[in-house]
Motif scaffolding. Structure first.
Motif, PDB file in Angstrom:
ATOM      1  N   ARG A 197       0.872  -1.141  -0.027  1.00 44.85           N
ATOM      2  CA  ARG A 197       0.102   0.036  -0.003  1.00 44.85           C
ATOM      3  C   ARG A 197       0.952   1.133  -0.086  1.00 44.85           C
ATOM      4  O   ARG A 197       0.500   2.248  -0.938  1.00 44.85           O
ATOM      5  CB  ARG A 197      -0.959  -0.135   1.232  1.00 44.85           C
ATOM      6  N   THR A 198       1.747   1.284   0.750  1.00 42.93           N
ATOM      7  CA  THR A 198       2.761   2.591   0.836  1.00 42.93           C
ATOM      8  C   THR A 198       3.538   2.601  -0.205  1.00 42.93           C
ATOM      9  O   THR A 198       3.289   4.050  -0.816  1.00 42.93           O
ATOM     10  CB  THR A 198       3.731   2.522   2.139  1.00 42.93           C
ATOM     11  N   ARG A 199       4.243   1.827  -1.016  1.00 37.90           N
ATOM     12  CA  ARG A 199       4.856   2.059  -2.344  1.00 37.90           C
ATOM     13  C   ARG A 199       3.894   2.581  -3.465  1.00 37.90           C
ATOM     14  O   ARG A 199       4.046   3.237  -4.107  1.00 37.90           O
ATOM     15  CB  ARG A 199       5.443   0.779  -2.524  1.00 37.90           C
ATOM     16  N   ASP A 239       0.935   4.039  -3.112  1.00 31.49           N
ATOM     17  CA  ASP A 239       0.470   5.357  -2.714  1.00 31.49           C
ATOM     18  C   ASP A 239       1.803   6.266  -2.879  1.00 31.49           C
ATOM     19  O   ASP A 239       1.591   7.329  -3.745  1.00 31.49           O
ATOM     20  CB  ASP A 239       0.165   5.381  -1.495  1.00 31.49           C
ATOM     21  N   LEU A 251       2.616  10.674   2.793  1.00 31.31           N
ATOM     22  CA  LEU A 251       2.517   9.468   3.173  1.00 31.31           C
ATOM     23  C   LEU A 251       2.237   9.129   4.601  1.00 31.31           C
ATOM     24  O   LEU A 251       1.761   8.204   5.104  1.00 31.31           O
ATOM     25  CB  LEU A 251       3.438   8.551   2.547  1.00 31.31           C
ATOM     26  N   VAL A 272       4.647   9.091   6.811  1.00 27.53           N
ATOM     27  CA  VAL A 272       5.727   8.277   7.432  1.00 27.53           C
ATOM     28  C   VAL A 272       7.088   9.064   7.707  1.00 27.53           C
ATOM     29  O   VAL A 272       7.124  10.390   7.183  1.00 27.53           O
ATOM     30  CB  VAL A 272       6.035   7.212   6.406  1.00 27.53           C
ATOM     31  N   HIS A 313      11.507   3.292   0.959  1.00 25.38           N
ATOM     32  CA  HIS A 313      10.497   2.761  -0.194  1.00 25.38           C
ATOM     33  C   HIS A 313      11.016   3.373  -1.320  1.00 25.38           C
ATOM     34  O   HIS A 313      10.626   2.836  -2.565  1.00 25.38           O
ATOM     35  CB  HIS A 313       9.288   3.368   0.278  1.00 25.38           C
TER      36      HIS A 313
END
Length: 316
Positions: free
Chosen positions: A251-253, A255, A273, A275, A283
């Protein structure tokens, strides 16, 4: 077998459709719905859709009395509305001749088909209403999945053409082979198609599992619709909130990649993000290693931007 004859000019006019086309995909799905083969895999899918199809879609069966559809339905269009408009703009003489062809030896045509033959506006409204009803039931629930699958298919062929050339991309489709300007598809019904300088559009379908479907109309590029995907019915269930790209990248990558609508610094990415900068940097490094983004340094700032492949994968 299917034999497609190329001229030298045709090799410069081959293109892979960059986006799926709703009307051909719908027609492929309807053909699969009426096909008797692969019952083990498609039986439940057919049963579910046949129970769900509204009565408004029933007139579409009248267009294929002998199993062959009239050629004026062979259109592209990047949206459903564009495809329906292209069908409606068919030349009256083509509509008449094609209806006469598919009904030859098939008995009397239903009243609305006879109205379509005359060009009655009411008959065209019946056809458009049937197309819309079928689309909403058969294709709309899985259209986001079709778009994702098409994007992956297009990317795969774009990379093959870039790395190995057009010939490798053509022979990678099914069991096709290319030699001396002749592209052959073993296992297909016998047919010779001469491009004659018109060029070729290659369009994947994720519903039809049979031999390639060919649109060969005068003064238009030939369109070859070939079966792609995993060979199983498309299931709309995973589409509720699911993101195929996130399933591959996380999900994070996913996004992060989608946030790169313009070059951004690591700090900007971290803020978007939610983070830490160190996590955003890690990432970005993973995506850079996969060839999905590039990183450039200007003074003390580091900016990240998507590669062409990253843009293809992140576009929704």
């Amino acid at each position: 077998m299917l034999r497609v004859h190329f001229t030298a000019e045709d090799f410069t006019r081959v293109r892979f459709a960059p986006r799926p086309s709703p009307v051909p995909e719908l027609h492929a799905a309807l053909m699969m719905l009426g096909a008797p083969h692969e019952e083990l895999l498609f039986g439940r899918w057919r049963g579910r859709l046949l129970r769900a199809l509204p009565g408004a879609a029933e007139p579409l069966a009248d267009l294929v009395p002998g199993g062959a559809a009239p050629y004026f339905l062979d259109v592209l269009g990047e949206t459903r509305e564009e495809g329906l408009a292209l069908i409606r703009s068919a030349r009256p003489e083509l509509v008449r001749s094609e209806l006469e062809r598919v009904y030859a030896g098939q008995g009397a045509a239903p009243p609305w088909i006879r109205g379509l033959h005359r060009g009655d506006a009411a008959a065209w409204r019946v056809l458009e209403g049937a197309q819309r009803a079928a689309y909403e039931t058969v294709l709309a629930p899985v259209w986001p999945l079709v778009q994702d699958l098409h994007r992956a298919e297009f990317t795969r062929h774009a990379l093959t053409v870039a790395e190995r050339g057009l010939g490798a991309a053509l022979t990678a489709l099914g069991a096709a082979r290319l030699h001396d300007g002749l592209w052959e598809w073993p296992g297909s019904p016998p047919r010779d198609v001469h491009l004659s300088g018109r060029g070729l559009v290659l369009l994947p379908t994720f519903h039809w599992r049979g031999a390639p479907l060919v649109q060969d109309l005068p003064d238009r590029p030939v369109v070859l619709t070939y079966p792609a995907g995993g060979g199983l019915p498309l299931d709309p269930t995973p589409l509720s909130g699911d993101d195929p790209l996130a399933g591959v990248l996380g999900r994070t990558r996913a996004d992060l990649l989608r946030s790169l609508t313009e070059p951004r610094t690591t700090t900007e990415l971290a803020r978007r993000l939610g983070v830490s900068p160190a996590t955003a940097s890690a990432h970005a490094q993973a995506l850079r290693a996969a060839g999905l983004l590039t990183t450039t340094r200007t003074g003390r700032s580091v900016h990240h931007a998507p590669t062409p492949l990253g843009e293809l994968l992140s576009h929704r």
